[in-house]
Design a protein around this motif. Structure first.
Motif, PDB file in Angstrom:
ATOM      1  N   TYR A 200      -9.949  18.732 -31.902  1.00  0.00           N
ATOM      2  CA  TYR A 200      -9.199  17.818 -31.005  1.00  0.00           C
ATOM      3  C   TYR A 200      -7.722  17.953 -31.036  1.00  0.00           C
ATOM      4  O   TYR A 200      -7.200  18.120 -32.216  1.00  0.00           O
TER       5      TYR A 200
ATOM      6  N   GLU B  34      -9.122  16.648 -21.082  1.00  0.00           N
ATOM      7  CA  GLU B  34      -9.239  15.251 -20.820  1.00  0.00           C
ATOM      8  C   GLU B  34     -10.298  14.497 -21.632  1.00  0.00           C
ATOM      9  O   GLU B  34     -11.010  13.714 -20.932  1.00  0.00           O
ATOM     10  N   GLN B  35     -10.329  14.925 -22.859  1.00  0.00           N
ATOM     11  CA  GLN B  35     -11.317  14.169 -23.736  1.00  0.00           C
ATOM     12  C   GLN B  35     -10.656  13.139 -24.748  1.00  0.00           C
ATOM     13  O   GLN B  35     -10.938  13.034 -25.842  1.00  0.00           O
ATOM     14  N   GLN B  36      -9.485  12.213 -24.244  1.00  0.00           N
ATOM     15  CA  GLN B  36      -8.817  11.381 -25.079  1.00  0.00           C
ATOM     16  C   GLN B  36      -9.637  10.567 -25.737  1.00  0.00           C
ATOM     17  O   GLN B  36      -9.259   9.948 -26.983  1.00  0.00           O
ATOM     18  N   HIS B  37     -10.999  10.133 -25.301  1.00  0.00           N
ATOM     19  CA  HIS B  37     -11.801   9.249 -26.041  1.00  0.00           C
ATOM     20  C   HIS B  37     -12.113   9.766 -27.416  1.00  0.00           C
ATOM     21  O   HIS B  37     -12.528   8.857 -28.166  1.00  0.00           O
ATOM     22  N   VAL B  38     -12.097  10.889 -27.606  1.00  0.00           N
ATOM     23  CA  VAL B  38     -12.578  11.747 -29.013  1.00  0.00           C
ATOM     24  C   VAL B  38     -11.566  11.498 -30.098  1.00  0.00           C
ATOM     25  O   VAL B  38     -11.947  11.173 -30.945  1.00  0.00           O
TER      26      VAL B  38
ATOM     27  N   ALA C   5     -10.287   8.601 -30.670  1.00  0.00           N
ATOM     28  CA  ALA C   5     -10.591   7.198 -31.289  1.00  0.00           C
ATOM     29  C   ALA C   5     -11.826   7.685 -32.204  1.00  0.00           C
ATOM     30  O   ALA C   5     -11.808   6.889 -33.242  1.00  0.00           O
ATOM     31  N   LEU C   6     -12.664   8.467 -31.771  1.00  0.00           N
ATOM     32  CA  LEU C   6     -13.815   8.614 -32.639  1.00  0.00           C
ATOM     33  C   LEU C   6     -13.407   9.351 -33.953  1.00  0.00           C
ATOM     34  O   LEU C   6     -14.155   9.129 -35.055  1.00  0.00           O
TER      35      LEU C   6
ATOM     36  N   GLY D 143      -5.363  16.210 -25.628  1.00  0.00           N
ATOM     37  CA  GLY D 143      -6.534  15.706 -25.036  1.00  0.00           C
ATOM     38  C   GLY D 143      -7.699  16.767 -24.902  1.00  0.00           C
ATOM     39  O   GLY D 143      -8.677  16.399 -24.441  1.00  0.00           O
TER      40      GLY D 143
ATOM     41  N   GLY E 189     -20.421  11.613 -25.731  1.00  0.00           N
ATOM     42  CA  GLY E 189     -18.996  11.622 -24.855  1.00  0.00           C
ATOM     43  C   GLY E 189     -18.931  12.581 -24.004  1.00  0.00           C
ATOM     44  O   GLY E 189     -18.072  12.510 -23.202  1.00  0.00           O
TER      45      GLY E 189
END
Length: 281
Positions: free
Chosen positions: A40, A120-124, A126-127, A60, A157
């Motif tokens: 990431y 656009e995988q910004q949620h990763v 936090a993981l 991202g 995700g």
């Protein structure tokens, strides 16, 4: 530039390198490894080349690399990333109770992907942060469970972009690598330090030279020679990083004809000489 990310999945089936920072203006890596990798990107702009395809990389982006898959990553500016490397067989076994997610993972692991850089995988982020924090306070023998749970969350995700990564028919899944290609990769791992002889490989594996060359390129996207050169360079970089051995000695140790040829190939592939590489560490 750093080339040798070495993780022995037999001893360490899951490995997290969290928030790794490189502040140099240019960064490049070119290698393959036996494990799966999710990378990431927090900072950095550039490109990744894999299977003769080029994809843009920016903050991202989540990169997905399959086992033994040659990839070249070139980044400008500060490069900040988290890297999760793991043994796919271990994760596959852990997903036995999740049939749908296991099938999705097997696509990422074994199938020819049409895209391996997902934007656009910004949620990763936090993981990865959550996994890093949990590992810091979890006993070593219980950490594998945290890795599996985090990987399951990552798989969930990125499932919405499933069609972007894979467009094949899922009822006719075929392995990305044939049994022959896997045999060849294992043979190379045993013999890459020796002078390469396609006829010897042919005799050892009891298959024709044409079939071996055709099958390897079809499965990996590279020639046998390109794969061997990348494997030798990866080992050379490890020796440059961890020993005081001369370039000439390293050249002989990893399988190049001589020191001058080694330096020429090193600079052609990585853009700098072995001496400069060592000075930049």
């Amino acid at each position: 530039m750093k080339l040798s990310t070495n993780v022995d999945v037999r001893k360490e089936p899951f490995h997290l390198n969290h928030y790794k920072v490189s502040r140099k203006p240019a960064w490049e890596i070119y290698h393959a490894h036996p494990c799966m990798e999710f990378l990431y990107v927090y900072e950095g702009y550039g490109r990744v080349e894999v299977n003769k395809q080029v994809f843009p990389v920016e903050p991202g982006t989540l990169l997905v690399f399959q086992p033994f898959q040659l990839h070249r990553l070139q980044i400008k500016g500060p490069f900040v990333r988290s890297i999760l490397m793991f043994d796919p067989y271990k994760l596959d076994a852990a997903l036995l109770a999740f049939s749908g997610m296991r099938q999705w993972f097997n696509i990422l692991w074994k199938q020819p992907l049409q895209c391996q850089a997902i934007g656009e995988q910004q949620h990763v982020a936090a993981l990865f942060e959550r996994l890093h924090e949990k590992l810091a306070r979890t006993l070593l023998h219980k950490q594998e469970e945290e890795f599996v749970l985090s990987l399951l969350a990552i798989l969930q995700g990125i499932e919405p972009v499933r069609k972007k990564l894979y467009s094949g028919l899922e009822d006719k899944l075929r392995p990305r690598y044939s049994h022959t290609a896997i045999q060849m990769i294992e043979w190379i791992e045993l013999h890459y330090k020796e002078k390469f002889d396609l006829n010897r490989m042919s005799e050892d594996l009891h298959l024709s030279t044409y079939y071996l060359s055709h099958t390897f390129r079809q499965s990996t996207g590279s020639s046998i020679t390109e794969f061997i050169v990348a494997r030798r360079l990866k080992e050379a970089c490890l020796l440059l990083e961890t020993t005081n051995k001369t370039a000439g000695f390293i050249a002989q140790e990893v399988g190049f004809l001589n020191g001058s040829y080694f330096c020429r190939v090193f600079k052609t592939v990585l853009g700098i000489t072995p001496k400069t590489y060592r000075l930049q560490l």
